[in-house]
Write a protein that holds these residues in place. Structure first.
Motif, PDB file in Angstrom:
ATOM      1  N   GLN A  90       0.866  -1.279  -0.104  1.00  0.00           N
ATOM      2  CA  GLN A  90      -0.114  -0.098   0.041  1.00  0.00           C
ATOM      3  C   GLN A  90       0.896   1.196   0.078  1.00  0.00           C
ATOM      4  OE1 GLN A  90      -3.241   0.300  -0.339  1.00  0.00           O
ATOM      5  NE2 GLN A  90      -3.601  -1.792  -0.586  1.00  0.00           N
ATOM      6  N   ALA A  91       1.759   1.330   0.856  1.00  0.00           N
ATOM      7  CA  ALA A  91       3.039   2.477   1.064  1.00  0.00           C
ATOM      8  C   ALA A  91       3.506   2.708  -0.433  1.00  0.00           C
ATOM      9  CB  ALA A  91       4.048   2.177   1.862  1.00  0.00           C
ATOM     10  N   LEU A  92       3.645   1.526  -1.250  1.00  0.00           N
ATOM     11  CA  LEU A  92       4.088   1.764  -2.592  1.00  0.00           C
ATOM     12  C   LEU A  92       3.127   1.960  -3.643  1.00  0.00           C
ATOM     13  CD1 LEU A  92       7.078  -1.123  -2.662  1.00  0.00           C
ATOM     14  CD2 LEU A  92       7.185   1.547  -2.354  1.00  0.00           C
ATOM     15  N   ASN A  93       2.250   2.119  -3.366  1.00  0.00           N
ATOM     16  CA  ASN A  93       0.820   1.993  -4.325  1.00  0.00           C
ATOM     17  C   ASN A  93       1.011   1.083  -5.368  1.00  0.00           C
ATOM     18  OD1 ASN A  93      -1.871   2.862  -5.091  1.00  0.00           O
ATOM     19  ND2 ASN A  93      -0.919   4.780  -6.176  1.00  0.00           N
ATOM     20  N   LEU A  94       1.316  -0.288  -4.899  1.00  0.00           N
ATOM     21  CA  LEU A  94       1.395  -1.380  -5.943  1.00  0.00           C
ATOM     22  C   LEU A  94       0.211  -2.380  -5.507  1.00  0.00           C
ATOM     23  CD1 LEU A  94       5.289  -2.015  -6.058  1.00  0.00           C
ATOM     24  CD2 LEU A  94       3.886  -0.766  -7.637  1.00  0.00           C
ATOM     25  N   PRO A  95      -0.681  -2.772  -6.601  1.00  0.00           N
ATOM     26  CA  PRO A  95      -1.605  -3.740  -6.280  1.00  0.00           C
ATOM     27  C   PRO A  95      -0.970  -5.260  -5.901  1.00  0.00           C
ATOM     28  CG  PRO A  95      -1.351  -3.376  -8.513  1.00  0.00           C
ATOM     29  CD  PRO A  95      -0.362  -2.219  -7.990  1.00  0.00           C
ATOM     30  N   GLY A 110       6.385  -3.871 -11.210  1.00  0.00           N
ATOM     31  CA  GLY A 110       6.513  -2.860  -9.982  1.00  0.00           C
ATOM     32  C   GLY A 110       7.642  -2.116 -10.266  1.00  0.00           C
ATOM     33  N   PHE A 111       8.963  -2.436 -10.365  1.00  0.00           N
ATOM     34  CA  PHE A 111      10.046  -1.580 -10.644  1.00  0.00           C
ATOM     35  C   PHE A 111       9.781  -0.572 -11.546  1.00  0.00           C
ATOM     36  CE2 PHE A 111      12.424  -4.779  -7.966  1.00  0.00           C
ATOM     37  CZ  PHE A 111      12.758  -3.974  -6.798  1.00  0.00           C
ATOM     38  N   VAL A 112       9.312  -1.010 -12.961  1.00  0.00           N
ATOM     39  CA  VAL A 112       8.978  -0.059 -14.142  1.00  0.00           C
ATOM     40  C   VAL A 112       8.152   0.922 -13.687  1.00  0.00           C
ATOM     41  CG1 VAL A 112       8.237   0.006 -16.256  1.00  0.00           C
ATOM     42  CG2 VAL A 112       9.603  -1.941 -15.545  1.00  0.00           C
ATOM     43  N   GLN A 113       6.981   0.479 -12.748  1.00  0.00           N
ATOM     44  CA  GLN A 113       5.894   1.337 -12.376  1.00  0.00           C
ATOM     45  C   GLN A 113       6.496   2.500 -11.642  1.00  0.00           C
ATOM     46  OE1 GLN A 113       2.064   3.068 -12.065  1.00  0.00           O
ATOM     47  NE2 GLN A 113       2.696   1.139 -13.238  1.00  0.00           N
ATOM     48  N   LEU A 114       7.356   2.034 -10.431  1.00  0.00           N
ATOM     49  CA  LEU A 114       7.989   3.148  -9.662  1.00  0.00           C
ATOM     50  C   LEU A 114       8.879   3.745 -10.382  1.00  0.00           C
ATOM     51  CD1 LEU A 114       8.878   0.672  -6.555  1.00  0.00           C
ATOM     52  CD2 LEU A 114       6.889   2.439  -6.965  1.00  0.00           C
ATOM     53  N   ALA A 115       9.915   3.509 -11.449  1.00  0.00           N
ATOM     54  CA  ALA A 115      10.764   4.240 -11.907  1.00  0.00           C
ATOM     55  C   ALA A 115       9.918   5.301 -13.022  1.00  0.00           C
ATOM     56  CB  ALA A 115      11.465   3.382 -13.093  1.00  0.00           C
ATOM     57  N   GLN A 116       8.699   4.893 -13.532  1.00  0.00           N
ATOM     58  CA  GLN A 116       8.144   5.759 -14.326  1.00  0.00           C
ATOM     59  C   GLN A 116       7.462   7.032 -13.565  1.00  0.00           C
ATOM     60  OE1 GLN A 116       5.502   2.970 -16.162  1.00  0.00           O
ATOM     61  NE2 GLN A 116       6.439   2.894 -18.140  1.00  0.00           N
ATOM     62  N   SER A 167      19.447  -0.436  -9.127  1.00  0.00           N
ATOM     63  CA  SER A 167      19.992  -0.065  -7.701  1.00  0.00           C
ATOM     64  C   SER A 167      21.467   0.416  -7.804  1.00  0.00           C
ATOM     65  CB  SER A 167      19.975  -1.226  -6.790  1.00  0.00           C
ATOM     66  OG  SER A 167      20.551  -2.409  -7.464  1.00  0.00           O
ATOM     67  N   LYS A 168      21.993  -0.031  -8.832  1.00  0.00           N
ATOM     68  CA  LYS A 168      23.398   0.583  -9.333  1.00  0.00           C
ATOM     69  C   LYS A 168      23.800   1.621  -9.925  1.00  0.00           C
ATOM     70  CE  LYS A 168      25.405  -4.257  -9.160  1.00  0.00           C
ATOM     71  NZ  LYS A 168      26.507  -5.384  -9.776  1.00  0.00           N
ATOM     72  N   TYR A 169      22.756   2.000 -10.969  1.00  0.00           N
ATOM     73  CA  TYR A 169      22.807   3.199 -11.929  1.00  0.00           C
ATOM     74  C   TYR A 169      21.898   4.370 -11.746  1.00  0.00           C
ATOM     75  CZ  TYR A 169      26.350  -0.183 -13.571  1.00  0.00           C
ATOM     76  OH  TYR A 169      27.707  -1.000 -13.497  1.00  0.00           O
ATOM     77  N   ALA A 170      20.778   3.725 -11.486  1.00  0.00           N
ATOM     78  CA  ALA A 170      19.668   4.715 -11.669  1.00  0.00           C
ATOM     79  C   ALA A 170      19.500   5.733 -10.461  1.00  0.00           C
ATOM     80  CB  ALA A 170      18.276   4.097 -11.739  1.00  0.00           C
ATOM     81  N   PRO A 171      18.870   6.993 -10.430  1.00  0.00           N
ATOM     82  CA  PRO A 171      18.595   7.535  -9.541  1.00  0.00           C
ATOM     83  C   PRO A 171      17.291   6.989  -8.644  1.00  0.00           C
ATOM     84  CG  PRO A 171      17.572   8.695 -11.710  1.00  0.00           C
ATOM     85  CD  PRO A 171      18.538   7.633 -11.847  1.00  0.00           C
ATOM     86  N   MET A 172      17.534   7.124  -7.299  1.00  0.00           N
ATOM     87  CA  MET A 172      16.627   6.372  -6.548  1.00  0.00           C
ATOM     88  C   MET A 172      15.684   7.393  -5.788  1.00  0.00           C
ATOM     89  SD  MET A 172      17.742   3.207  -6.961  1.00  0.00           S
ATOM     90  CE  MET A 172      17.219   2.332  -5.271  1.00  0.00           C
ATOM     91  N   SER A 173      14.580   7.256  -6.023  1.00  0.00           N
ATOM     92  CA  SER A 173      13.382   7.937  -5.677  1.00  0.00           C
ATOM     93  C   SER A 173      13.142   7.181  -4.326  1.00  0.00           C
ATOM     94  CB  SER A 173      12.269   7.988  -6.385  1.00  0.00           C
ATOM     95  OG  SER A 173      11.574   6.470  -6.390  1.00  0.00           O
ATOM     96  N   VAL A 174      12.367   7.940  -3.315  1.00  0.00           N
ATOM     97  CA  VAL A 174      12.033   7.326  -2.074  1.00  0.00           C
ATOM     98  C   VAL A 174      11.317   6.356  -2.058  1.00  0.00           C
ATOM     99  CG1 VAL A 174      10.889   7.914  -0.009  1.00  0.00           C
ATOM    100  CG2 VAL A 174      12.230   9.707  -0.877  1.00  0.00           C
ATOM    101  N   GLU A 175      10.472   6.060  -3.147  1.00  0.00           N
ATOM    102  CA  GLU A 175       9.587   4.845  -3.318  1.00  0.00           C
ATOM    103  C   GLU A 175      10.679   3.866  -3.799  1.00  0.00           C
ATOM    104  OE1 GLU A 175       6.590   6.015  -6.232  1.00  0.00           O
ATOM    105  OE2 GLU A 175       5.116   5.813  -4.489  1.00  0.00           O
ATOM    106  N   MET A 176      11.456   4.044  -4.594  1.00  0.00           N
ATOM    107  CA  MET A 176      12.306   2.750  -5.316  1.00  0.00           C
ATOM    108  C   MET A 176      13.407   2.592  -4.034  1.00  0.00           C
ATOM    109  SD  MET A 176      13.038   1.497  -8.041  1.00  0.00           S
ATOM    110  CE  MET A 176      12.689   2.469  -9.569  1.00  0.00           C
ATOM    111  N   GLN A 177      13.722   3.496  -3.172  1.00  0.00           N
ATOM    112  CA  GLN A 177      14.520   2.891  -2.045  1.00  0.00           C
ATOM    113  C   GLN A 177      13.918   1.750  -1.217  1.00  0.00           C
ATOM    114  OE1 GLN A 177      16.860   6.180   0.143  1.00  0.00           O
ATOM    115  NE2 GLN A 177      16.516   7.315  -1.802  1.00  0.00           N
TER     116      GLN A 177
END
Length: 218
Positions: A43-48, A82-88, A190-200
């Protein structure tokens, strides 16, 4: 006063958890606190939580308590979707994706060590030999990663307690391609992308049983 939005959140949360538990009797046997924590993380990540959608999962696994006795807990796992969704959502990605690589598509590395491919439908029926993930940021930075199927199997053996056991609850056993794509994409992000709070949060919580104090058990 309880707001309508709070009521809607509560009903949605209860409905999702109830559906997950009723559809998987192994989860019903898990520690209730770990199920609740996994659901709250989704729910915190807003992922079904619907496993058919593939954004995230609740997976049962056995661990030992302080007395050395085996107990069943619910583990939270993020899917590659889920990772694609958070990145977008971060607004920093121009393009992102992951796919299986079939025999004949991988050409090799160039003089700079970059992996080269010849993606074509003519190879669609060939066996899968690896997995490729990529992203491009809106600032122009781009990165790719390629793992062979053997590398993914080695990773699964090292980090999945149930890999190779044949258990029906093991995602690596039943959805190898899906888990391999998720693993390669997560490694890239995790190695190369900018990490949003949700992604972390997603990377920390992924493949863990979340304790009631918010700490993680892997």
């Amino acid at each position: 006063m309880i707001k309508n939005s709070d009521c809607l959140f509560a009903r949605k949360f209860v409905a999702e958890i109830s559906s997950v538990v009723s559809n998987n009797p192994f989860i019903a046997d898990c520690d209730a606190g770990s199920i609740l924590s996994a659901g709250l993380t989704a729910q915190a990540l807003n992922l079904p939580l619907s496993s058919s959608l593939g954004f995230c999962y609740i997976v049962p696994f056995n661990t030992k308590d302080g007395n050395g006795n085996f107990v069943k807990k619910a583990q939270f796992q993020v899917g590659w979707k889920g990772f694609v969704q958070l990145a977008q959502r971060s607004g920093q990605f121009e393009n992102i994706g992951v796919r299986a690589v079939h025999e004949g598509e991988y050409i090799g590395q160039d003089e700079f060590g970059e992996d080269k491919f010849n993606f074509s439908h003519e190879y669609d029926n060939n066996k899968v030999v690896g997995y490729f993930a990529y992203f491009k940021l809106i600032n122009g930075f781009k990165k790719t990663i390629y793992w062979t199927k053997e590398q993914c199997e080695k990773h699964a053996k090292q980090y999945s307690k149930s890999f190779g056991t044949g258990k029906s609850t093991d995602l690596w056993t039943n959805q190898f391609d899906t888990m391999a794509q998720k693993t390669v994409l997560r490694q890239l992000l995790s190695k190369y992308a900018p990490m949003s709070v949700e992604m972390q949060l997603a990377c920390k919580a992924d493949q863990s049983a979340i304790r009631t104090d918010g700490s993680y058990e892997y």
